[in-house]
Every structure is written in structure tokens, then in C-alpha cells.
Design an enzyme around this catalytic site. Structure first.
Site: not given
Length: 214
Positions: A74, A94, A19
Site C-alpha cells: 500500500h 491515504d 495507490c
């Protein structure tokens, strides 16, 4: 008044489980668009806590409907209008959410985080401006190497398939790996500012009656 966010670029790179790199490359694409930069402030937002166990709902990797994914950390990108007011939205990008891409901050916040979770799963947020992230972030991907059993030779056995491009390193970064300084939620570490649940909602959502987590 409304302000339409940019669509996800067609050439945006995505590698599952990476991520921080996905967001870095997305922000890099956004930064190349001068007209976008005139309208939006762009941020990388690291989500973690002191124990590196945060619960996020509506993630694609959830094993059961309605159940959270527990991440060590994250990372998402958020665009906030430069002329921010209570009737304008910030937007979240996201890659791993089941929600829209992008999605408004208040919707993302309400459907991704819960207030009534144990402290060890409660999220904190490190907000880093786009230029700082692009200039100062570096990862040699060593955090994703599998543990080496005693008595065996070192190897590059990664826990997940690596992205198809070289490791990232910002032009002003003096090291090859500082990812965990961004993941850390100690305010004295890394770049940017650390917020709790209340603080982060105020930073990205100025609506008079913001939507709160369920």
C-alpha cells in the site's frame, strides 16, 4: 502551537487499486505549491514486507467491521513539518482509509497497524522523498495484468480498471517499470530508507508520549 495541513486538492486523481499512482499525482500537485514546500517535507511511504502480505485496519475495502485488509503493498503520502518538534504533527493522506483525509500520523498509525499480529502480516515501510519519487518512479502497469492461461494469445486484461491517463514515468527514470523496487523492503533495493514499526513512528512522530497501536 499548531500547523494546519493542506486540504486534499479538489482535482486530486483517484483510481481504486492504483495507490502508487494516486500518491504520485497527489505529490505532484503538492510540489507545484511553493508555499507548501516551504512549510512541509513531502514523502511517499510504501507499506509492505518480505512476504508482501501486510494487514491494515480501517481500510474502505474491509469486508467486515473491525477486520483488516491484507495488501501486497500500500502507498500513502505523508507531510512532515520542516521545523519538526514534539508539538507538531505529521499528516497522512491515504485515499483508501476510513479515517480522515488527511489524518495525523499518530492517529493513523494507532488505528491502521497492530503490534500483536503474526510476522507475515507485520508492516515495514519504505520512505521516499517527494522529489526522488517524482523523478525516479515508473510503472507500465504490467503488475496488474491478469495471468494468461497456457495456449492463449497475449492480451491486456487488467485485474482492475486502469486509470484514465497514460502510465507514469519520472523524468530521470531509465526504465518503464520499477514499481517493485519501491515495494521491496530490502534496504539494498530501490530508493529511500526502510523502517520497521518503531523506526517509522519515530521518523514521523516526535511527541513525548506517542499514541501506540492498540
Amino acid at each position: 502551537m499548531s500547523l494546519t495541513p493542506p486540504e486534499l486538492p479538489q482535482d486530486a486523481a483517484y483510481t481504486p487499486y492504483w495507490c502508487e499512482e494516486n500518491v504520485y499525482l497527489l505529490i505532484q500537485l503538492f510540489s507545484q505549491n511553493s508555499s507548501l514546500s516551504e512549510i512541509w517535507e513531502v514523502f511517499a511511504v510504501f507499506i509492505s514486507n518480505y512476504s508482501e502480505t501486510v494487514a491494515l485496519w480501517n481500510q474502505k475495502l474491509s469486508k467486515e467491521p473491525g477486520q483488516p485488509v491484507i495488501w501486497d503493498y500500500h502507498v500513502v503520502a505523508v507531510l512532515r513539518p520542516r521545523n519538526f518538534s514534539s508539538n507538531l504533527h505529521s499528516w497522512v493522506y491515504d485515499f483508501d482509509t476510513k479515517l480522515d483525509l488527511p489524518v495525523t500520523w499518530d492517529t493513523y498509525f494507532a488505528r491502521t497497524f497492530l503490534n500483536n499480529v503474526p510476522d507475515e502480516f507485520q508492516s515495514l515501510f519504505r520512505v521516499v522523498s517527494a522529489n526522488v519519487y517524482l523523478d525516479r518512479f515508473a510503472s507500465d502497469r504490467s503488475h496488474m495484468l491478469a495471468a494468461i492461461p497456457p495456449g492463449t494469445l497475449p492480451n491486456l486484461n487488467y485485474l482492475q480498471p486502469v486509470p484514465p491517463y497514460p502510465p507514469l514515468r519520472g523524468p530521470q527514470c531509465m526504465t518503464t517499470h520499477n514499481l517493485m523496487h519501491f515495494v521491496s523492503m530490502l534496504s539494498s533495493h530501490g530508493h529511500g530508507d526502510v523502517y520497521d514499526m518503531k523506526g517509522i513512528s519515530g521518523f514521523f512522530c516526535l511527541r513525548e508520549d506517542p499514541e501506540l497501536p492498540l
